[in-house]
Design a protein around this motif. Structure first.
Motif, PDB file in Angstrom:
ATOM      1  N   ALA A   1     -18.397   5.363   9.315  1.00 21.26           N
ATOM      2  CA  ALA A   1     -17.372   4.831  10.201  1.00 21.26           C
ATOM      3  C   ALA A   1     -16.913   3.456   9.707  1.00 21.26           C
ATOM      4  CB  ALA A   1     -17.915   4.733  11.625  1.00 21.26           C
TER       5      ALA A   1
ATOM      6  N   ARG B   1     -14.658   3.894   6.765  1.00 16.06           N
ATOM      7  CA  ARG B   1     -13.331   4.400   7.146  1.00 16.06           C
ATOM      8  C   ARG B   1     -12.504   3.353   7.893  1.00 16.06           C
ATOM      9  NH1 ARG B   1     -15.692  10.186   9.110  1.00 16.06           N
ATOM     10  NH2 ARG B   1     -16.140  10.998   7.028  1.00 16.06           N
ATOM     11  N   GLN B   2     -13.202   2.394   8.477  1.00 13.69           N
ATOM     12  CA  GLN B   2     -12.454   1.327   9.169  1.00 13.69           C
ATOM     13  C   GLN B   2     -12.067   0.204   8.219  1.00 13.69           C
ATOM     14  OE1 GLN B   2     -14.350  -0.186  12.706  1.00 13.69           O
ATOM     15  NE2 GLN B   2     -14.537   1.833  13.639  1.00 13.69           N
TER      16      GLN B   2
ATOM     17  N   ARG C   1      -2.562  14.873  11.471  1.00 11.08           N
ATOM     18  CA  ARG C   1      -3.629  14.625  12.469  1.00 11.08           C
ATOM     19  C   ARG C   1      -3.316  13.458  13.399  1.00 11.08           C
ATOM     20  NH1 ARG C   1      -9.263  16.490   9.611  1.00 11.08           N
ATOM     21  NH2 ARG C   1      -8.309  18.202   8.485  1.00 11.08           N
ATOM     22  N   LEU C   2      -2.233  13.580  14.090  1.00 15.87           N
ATOM     23  CA  LEU C   2      -1.920  12.617  15.158  1.00 15.87           C
ATOM     24  C   LEU C   2      -2.439  13.189  16.463  1.00 15.87           C
ATOM     25  CD1 LEU C   2       1.790  11.752  14.230  1.00 15.87           C
ATOM     26  CD2 LEU C   2      -0.267  10.461  13.626  1.00 15.87           C
ATOM     27  N   PHE C   3      -2.659  12.309  17.436  1.00 15.71           N
ATOM     28  CA  PHE C   3      -3.042  12.787  18.779  1.00 15.71           C
ATOM     29  C   PHE C   3      -1.776  13.114  19.560  1.00 15.71           C
ATOM     30  CE2 PHE C   3      -6.880  10.388  17.752  1.00 15.71           C
ATOM     31  CZ  PHE C   3      -7.848  11.304  18.117  1.00 15.71           C
TER      32      PHE C   3
ATOM     33  N   LEU D   1      -0.956  11.134  22.765  1.00 13.37           N
ATOM     34  CA  LEU D   1      -0.578   9.721  22.675  1.00 13.37           C
ATOM     35  C   LEU D   1       0.857   9.606  22.187  1.00 13.37           C
ATOM     36  CD1 LEU D   1      -3.716   8.148  20.921  1.00 13.37           C
ATOM     37  CD2 LEU D   1      -3.280   8.410  23.370  1.00 13.37           C
TER      38      LEU D   1
ATOM     39  N   GLU E   1       0.986   4.456  20.220  1.00 13.17           N
ATOM     40  CA  GLU E   1      -0.449   4.472  20.539  1.00 13.17           C
ATOM     41  C   GLU E   1      -1.263   5.063  19.395  1.00 13.17           C
ATOM     42  OE1 GLU E   1      -0.148   4.873  25.420  1.00 13.17           O
ATOM     43  OE2 GLU E   1      -0.143   6.662  24.163  1.00 13.17           O
TER      44      GLU E   1
ATOM     45  N   GLU F   1      -1.544   2.225  17.047  1.00 17.15           N
ATOM     46  CA  GLU F   1      -2.340   1.164  17.666  1.00 17.15           C
ATOM     47  C   GLU F   1      -3.829   1.532  17.667  1.00 17.15           C
ATOM     48  OE1 GLU F   1      -1.406  -1.688  18.461  1.00 17.15           O
ATOM     49  OE2 GLU F   1      -2.657  -2.503  20.043  1.00 17.15           O
ATOM     50  N   LEU F   2      -4.108   2.798  17.916  1.00 17.55           N
ATOM     51  CA  LEU F   2      -5.494   3.287  17.914  1.00 17.55           C
ATOM     52  C   LEU F   2      -6.210   2.842  16.639  1.00 17.55           C
ATOM     53  CD1 LEU F   2      -7.670   5.281  19.136  1.00 17.55           C
ATOM     54  CD2 LEU F   2      -6.705   6.989  17.626  1.00 17.55           C
ATOM     55  N   LYS F   3      -5.552   3.041  15.530  1.00 15.84           N
ATOM     56  CA  LYS F   3      -6.160   2.708  14.242  1.00 15.84           C
ATOM     57  C   LYS F   3      -6.223   1.187  14.063  1.00 15.84           C
ATOM     58  CE  LYS F   3      -7.975   3.882  10.519  1.00 15.84           C
ATOM     59  NZ  LYS F   3      -9.165   4.607  10.322  1.00 15.84           N
TER      60      LYS F   3
ATOM     61  N   VAL G   1      -6.605  -1.155  16.390  1.00 17.45           N
ATOM     62  CA  VAL G   1      -7.630  -1.831  17.206  1.00 17.45           C
ATOM     63  C   VAL G   1      -9.003  -1.173  17.111  1.00 17.45           C
ATOM     64  CG1 VAL G   1      -5.981  -2.778  18.837  1.00 17.45           C
ATOM     65  CG2 VAL G   1      -6.995  -0.525  19.271  1.00 17.45           C
ATOM     66  N   MET G   2      -9.107  -0.171  16.233  1.00 17.32           N
ATOM     67  CA  MET G   2     -10.392   0.524  16.128  1.00 17.32           C
ATOM     68  C   MET G   2     -11.499  -0.442  15.691  1.00 17.32           C
ATOM     69  SD  MET G   2     -11.118   4.045  14.151  1.00 17.32           S
ATOM     70  CE  MET G   2     -10.242   5.141  15.262  1.00 17.32           C
ATOM     71  N   SER G   3     -11.187  -1.310  14.763  1.00 18.31           N
ATOM     72  CA  SER G   3     -12.182  -2.327  14.410  1.00 18.31           C
ATOM     73  C   SER G   3     -11.876  -3.577  15.239  1.00 18.31           C
ATOM     74  CB  SER G   3     -12.138  -2.616  12.911  1.00 18.31           C
ATOM     75  OG  SER G   3     -11.183  -3.598  12.634  1.00 18.31           O
TER      76      SER G   3
ATOM     77  N   ARG H   1       0.164   4.377  10.376  1.00 15.76           N
ATOM     78  CA  ARG H   1      -1.196   4.325  10.921  1.00 15.76           C
ATOM     79  C   ARG H   1      -2.206   3.996   9.810  1.00 15.76           C
ATOM     80  NH1 ARG H   1      -3.919   9.546  13.692  1.00 15.76           N
ATOM     81  NH2 ARG H   1      -3.820  10.314  11.539  1.00 15.76           N
TER      82      ARG H   1
ATOM     83  N   PHE I   1      -8.814  -0.774  22.427  1.00 14.56           N
ATOM     84  CA  PHE I   1      -9.250   0.523  21.893  1.00 14.56           C
ATOM     85  C   PHE I   1      -9.649   1.482  23.022  1.00 14.56           C
ATOM     86  CE2 PHE I   1     -12.756   2.923  19.555  1.00 14.56           C
ATOM     87  CZ  PHE I   1     -11.860   3.771  18.926  1.00 14.56           C
TER      88      PHE I   1
ATOM     89  N   ILE J   1      -6.869   3.193  24.881  1.00  7.96           N
ATOM     90  CA  ILE J   1      -6.303   4.354  24.186  1.00  7.96           C
ATOM     91  C   ILE J   1      -7.268   5.532  24.274  1.00  7.96           C
ATOM     92  CG2 ILE J   1      -5.354   5.179  22.008  1.00  7.96           C
ATOM     93  CD1 ILE J   1      -4.810   2.260  21.275  1.00  7.96           C
TER      94      ILE J   1
ATOM     95  N   LEU K   1     -11.705  14.193  15.596  1.00  9.92           N
ATOM     96  CA  LEU K   1     -10.621  13.499  14.901  1.00  9.92           C
ATOM     97  C   LEU K   1     -10.840  11.986  14.938  1.00  9.92           C
ATOM     98  CD1 LEU K   1      -8.056  13.331  13.376  1.00  9.92           C
ATOM     99  CD2 LEU K   1      -6.757  13.807  15.452  1.00  9.92           C
TER     100      LEU K   1
ATOM    101  N   LEU L   1     -11.129   9.631  11.767  1.00 11.06           N
ATOM    102  CA  LEU L   1     -10.291   8.456  11.543  1.00 11.06           C
ATOM    103  C   LEU L   1     -11.113   7.177  11.413  1.00 11.06           C
ATOM    104  CD1 LEU L   1      -7.315   9.146  13.963  1.00 11.06           C
ATOM    105  CD2 LEU L   1      -7.330   9.319  11.479  1.00 11.06           C
ATOM    106  N   GLY L   2     -12.396   7.263  11.701  1.00  7.03           N
ATOM    107  CA  GLY L   2     -13.234   6.087  11.476  1.00  7.03           C
ATOM    108  C   GLY L   2     -13.869   5.497  12.713  1.00  7.03           C
ATOM    109  N   ALA L   3     -13.674   6.143  13.874  1.00  2.00           N
ATOM    110  CA  ALA L   3     -14.352   5.624  15.066  1.00  2.00           C
ATOM    111  C   ALA L   3     -15.854   5.815  14.882  1.00  2.00           C
ATOM    112  CB  ALA L   3     -13.877   6.361  16.312  1.00  2.00           C
ATOM    113  N   ALA L   4     -16.625   4.781  15.163  1.00  2.00           N
ATOM    114  CA  ALA L   4     -18.067   4.888  15.001  1.00  2.00           C
ATOM    115  C   ALA L   4     -18.646   5.636  16.189  1.00  2.00           C
ATOM    116  CB  ALA L   4     -18.681   3.498  14.921  1.00  2.00           C
TER     117      ALA L   4
ATOM    118  N   GLN M   1     -19.337   3.428  18.951  1.00  2.91           N
ATOM    119  CA  GLN M   1     -18.194   3.003  19.774  1.00  2.91           C
ATOM    120  C   GLN M   1     -17.915   4.038  20.862  1.00  2.91           C
ATOM    121  OE1 GLN M   1     -15.392   2.501  16.412  1.00  2.91           O
ATOM    122  NE2 GLN M   1     -14.741   0.599  17.429  1.00  2.91           N
TER     123      GLN M   1
END
Lengths: 216, 395
Positions: free
Chosen positions: A81, A84-85, A96-98, A101, A105, A108-110, A112-114, A156, B3, B6, B309, B313-316, B319
C-alpha cells in the motif's frame, strides 16, 4: 527505484510465449530509474498482464519480478500500500473508476489517500482544464464517455508522488489533439518527479521521447 | 475532502443497518444486566458487611448435633469428638469457638422463699461468650455463693406460663436476682451445699450457666474422673446468615437457632437471581458480539469489489480497518456510557430508598461496575477489530 524482471513467463500464455521471440518474456531485463519505456505489442500478447505483474496485482507467472532487488512476493500488504501511494502509480486499461463517485471524487480519493497529499486540490481543476474535462468533474463517473473516463483516470494517477507510472493503452479512446495534451501533462509530471514510466500500446507512436522500446 | 468522507460513499455500512441497531440495543441491554447484577451483588455485600450497616458486629450461635432416632440411647453419638471440634475451629466463618461444659453431677435447687425445689443442671462456657456483664460473675474455691445465669426465657416461662396457670405470683428480674436459693450438688452419697445467686438473664445461651471455675472444680470433685466430651459448642461469627456456615452445619448434621440463620436462605435466593441476571447478560452480550461480527462480515462482503479496488489503488488495509471501526465504535461507547448513566441513576435511586430504612449503600456505582463497563467495551472493540482485520485481510 529499479525494477528487475528475470525469466518472467505468464502461466496462461506459456506455450505461445515460448514459441515466439519476445523482448520481455523469459528474459532478464531491468527498468532503470527514470527510464521512459514503451512496450509495443499486438492484442493478446499480454500487455495488460505485464502491467498487472509490474503493479503486482496478478501473480500467475514463473520467474520473478523484483523492486530494488526485493521480489514482489516478499512485500507485506501494508508495504505494498505504501509503494502504491508513494512510488508506483497506474492507469489501467479498464480505468477502474468508482461509479458511485463523481469524477472529482475519484481523483480526490487518490489525492487524499496518503495523509500528506502531493498536489493541492486546485491542481485537479487545473489538470482537468488542460485535458478538457473540467465540465464533467461533478458528474457521476458512471455517466462519462470512455474518453472522458480515460482522462479522469490519467489525472487520478498523477495526483500522487511516484517513481514509476504504469500506463496500459492510456490514450486508446482519445483523439490526436487530446492525446497530445495528455502526453504533455504526463511528461511534465514525470519530469517534475524525476520518474520513469512504462507505457503499453498496440502501435508505434511519438507522444513521448522513449528511451527504450520493447516488443512484447 | 477527507479520505474517510469519500470512503463513506464507497463502503456503504447501511447494509443491514436494522440488524446492526438491534444488536446495538442487545449490547445495551446486556451491559445493563451485567452491570446491574454486579452492582446489586456489590450493594448486598455492602449491606451485609459495610461499616455503616453493622448493627451488631458479631453473633453467637449455640450449636449441637441434631438428635435423631438412631442416636437415642447412645449419648456418645451426640457429643463432639476432638477431630470434629478441630475441624469446626478451622472454618473461616468461625471467629471464636468455645465448648459448653456440662456438669457431671446432679443439681438440686431449693427456693424456700418460693416454696419449691427442682432438679436442675449446670453448664459453663468461657466468659467471653457470655452476654451478661456483671462483676459478680466469678467464683473461687471456698466461696459459698455461686453466681448463676439463667435464660431470660426461663423467667418468661415461669411468669407467663407456670405462675399464671397455678395462681402463683409473678416475679420481676430484680426480685428473682435478690433471691438466694439453695443449691445442692451431689454424686452418689457425696454432696455439697451452696447459695445460688441469679446474677443475670441471658438471651444468647439457653442453659443454666455457672462460672467455668466452679464447673471445673465441681466436675473434678463430683465427676467420674474423666471429662465428658461436650455436646454443645458455641461459636462467634460475623455473619450467621453466611450460606457457607449453614451448608457446613447441614453437612455435618449440626443444628442451631434457625432464626439466626434464616437470612442465609434469602441471601442464596438473591445471589441466585443476581447470578441468573448476570448470566443472561453474558449470553446476550455473546449474541450481540456474534451479530456485530456477522454484520461486519456482511458489510465487507457487500463491498468486496470496492474494497479490492481501493486496495489496488493503494489504500492500506490498516486505513480501511480504521475507517470501518470508526463507523461502529463510537456507537458502542455511547451505549456503554448510557448503560453506566442508567445504572448510576438506579443506584442513586436505590440508595435513597434504602436510606429511609436505615440501610446504607453508596449513591454511586462501585469501581467494579465501571471496570466491568470498560472491560465489556474493550471486549466489543477487540471482537470488532478481529472481525474487521480478518475479513479485510481476506480481500
Amino acid at each position: 527505484m529499479e525494477i528487475q524482471l528475470s525469466a518472467v513467463v505468464p502461466v496462461p500464455l506459456r506455450e505461445k510465449v515460448l514459441q515466439q521471440q519476445s523482448d520481455i518474456w523469459n528474459r532478464d531485463i531491468r527498468f532503470l530509474p527514470a527510464q521512459t519505456i514503451k512496450i509495443k505489442a499486438p492484442s493478446g500478447t499480454g500487455k495488460t498482464t505485464l502491467v498487472h505483474y509490474l503493479y503486482n496485482i496478478r501473480y500467475d507467472y514463473t520467474g520473478s519480478i523484483s523492486v530494488d532487488g526485493k521480489p514482489w512476493s516478499s512485500f507485506s500488504k501494508d508495504q505494498l500500500a505504501a509503494i502504491r501511494q508513494q512510488q508506483i502509480s497506474v492507469v489501467f486499461q479498464d480505468l477502474r473508476l468508482f461509479d458511485q463517485l463523481t469524477a472529482l471524487e475519484n481523483i480526490e480519493l487518490k489525492r487524499v489517500m496518503s495523509p500528506q497529499p502531493y498536489h493541492p486540490q486546485e491542481k485537479i481543476r487545473e489538470m482537468a482544464d488542460r485535458l478538457g474535462v473540467s465540465h464533467v468533474l461533478n458528474q457521476s463517473s458512471a455517466t462519462l464517455s470512455y474518453g472522458e473516463k480515460q482522462r479522469i483516470a490519467i489525472i487520478r494517477a498523477l495526483m500522487q508522488p511516484f517513481q514509476w507510472l504504469m500506463m496500459d493503452e492510456p490514450f486508446s479512446h482519445l483523439d490526436e489533439a487530446n492525446t497530445e495534451k495528455a502526453a504533455k501533462l504526463i511528461a511534465e509530471e514525470c519530469r517534475a518527479r524525476n520518474a520513469g514510466f512504462v507505457l503499453t500500446d498496440l502501435d508505434h507512436d511519438n507522444h513521448f521521447d522513449y528511451q527504450v522500446t520493447y516488443l512484447l | 475532502m477527507h479520505f474517510y468522507q469519500i470512503l463513506k460513499k464507497i463502503i456503504r455500512t447501511g447494509v443491514g443497518k436494522g440488524r446492526f441497531l438491534m444488536a446495538a440495543v442487545g449490547l445495551g441491554i446486556a451491559m445493563l444486566l451485567i452491570l446491574v447484577a454486579l452492582q446489586v451483588h456489590h450493594n448486598f455485600n455492602e449491606l451485609l458487611y459495610g461499616e455503616r450497616n453493622q448493627n451488631e458486629r458479631a453473633d453467637f450461635l449455640v450449636i449441637n448435633k441434631t438428635i435423631t432416632n438412631e442416636m437415642m440411647g447412645n449419648n456418645a453419638l451426640s457429643t463432639f469428638t476432638p477431630a470434629e471440634i478441630d475441624d469446626f475451629k478451622k472454618q473461616p466463618f468461625v471467629d471464636d469457638f468455645g465448648v459448653i461444659t456440662a456438669g457431671a453431677y446432679n443439681v438440686k435447687m431449693v427456693a424456700n422463699q418460693l416454696g419449691f425445689s427442682t432438679e436442675l443442671f449446670f453448664e459453663a462456657v468461657p466468659d467471653s461468650f457470655i452476654d451478661v456483664k456483671t462483676d459478680q460473675w466469678k467464683w473461687q474455691q471456698g466461696q459459698q455463693e455461686v453466681p448463676v445465669i439463667v435464660p431470660s426465657d426461663f423467667l418468661d416461662m415461669f411468669n407467663f406460663g407456670f405462675a399464671m396457670g397455678n395462681n402463683i405470683p409473678q416475679f420481676s428480674e430484680e426480685t428473682v436476682s435478690s433471691l438466694s436459693p439453695g443449691i445442692v450438688i451431689s454424686q452418689g452419697m457425696r454432696s455439697s451445699q451452696f447459695n445460688g445467686r441469679i446474677v443475670g438473664f441471658s438471651d444468647r445461651i439457653s442453659t443454666v450457666l455457672v462460672p467455668l471455675s466452679f464447673m471445673e472444680w465441681a466436675n473434678s470433685v463430683y465427676g467420674e474422673g474423666q471429662a465428658k466430651p461436650p455436646s454443645r459448642v458455641i461459636i462467634k461469627t460475623k455473619d450467621p446468615s453466611n450460606p457457607v456456615l449453614t451448608d457446613y452445619l447441614d453437612q455435618h448434621g449440626y443444628s442451631t437457632n434457625k432464626e439466626k440463620t434464616k437470612y442465609s436462605k434469602v441471601r442464596v435466593i438473591v445471589q441466585t437471581i443476581v447470578s441468573v441476571v448476570g448470566f443472561f447478560g453474558i449470553v446476550l452480550l455473546m449474541f450481540a458480539l456474534l451479530v456485530f461480527s456477522m454484520f461486519i462480515q456482511l458489510v465487507i462482503a457487500s463491498c468486496k469489489k470496492e474494497i479490492r479496488l481501493l486496495i489496488t489503488l493503494g489504500a492500506a488495509p490498516r486505513q480501511l480497518q480504521r475507517y470501518l471501526l470508526k463507523q461502529f465504535v463510537p456507537l458502542y461507547i455511547v451505549i456503554g456510557l448510557l448503560a453506566l448513566v442508567l445504572v448510576a441513576g438506579l443506584q442513586w435511586w436505590a440508595a435513597g430508598l434504602l436510606a429511609k430504612h436505615q440501610m446504607f449503600v453508596p449513591s454511586l456505582p462501585g469501581v467494579i461496575t465501571f471496570a466491568a463497563a470498560v472491560t465489556i467495551l474493550v471486549l466489543v472493540y477487540l471482537v470488532n477489530l478481529f472481525a474487521v482485520k480478518k475479513h479485510i485481510a481476506g480481500m
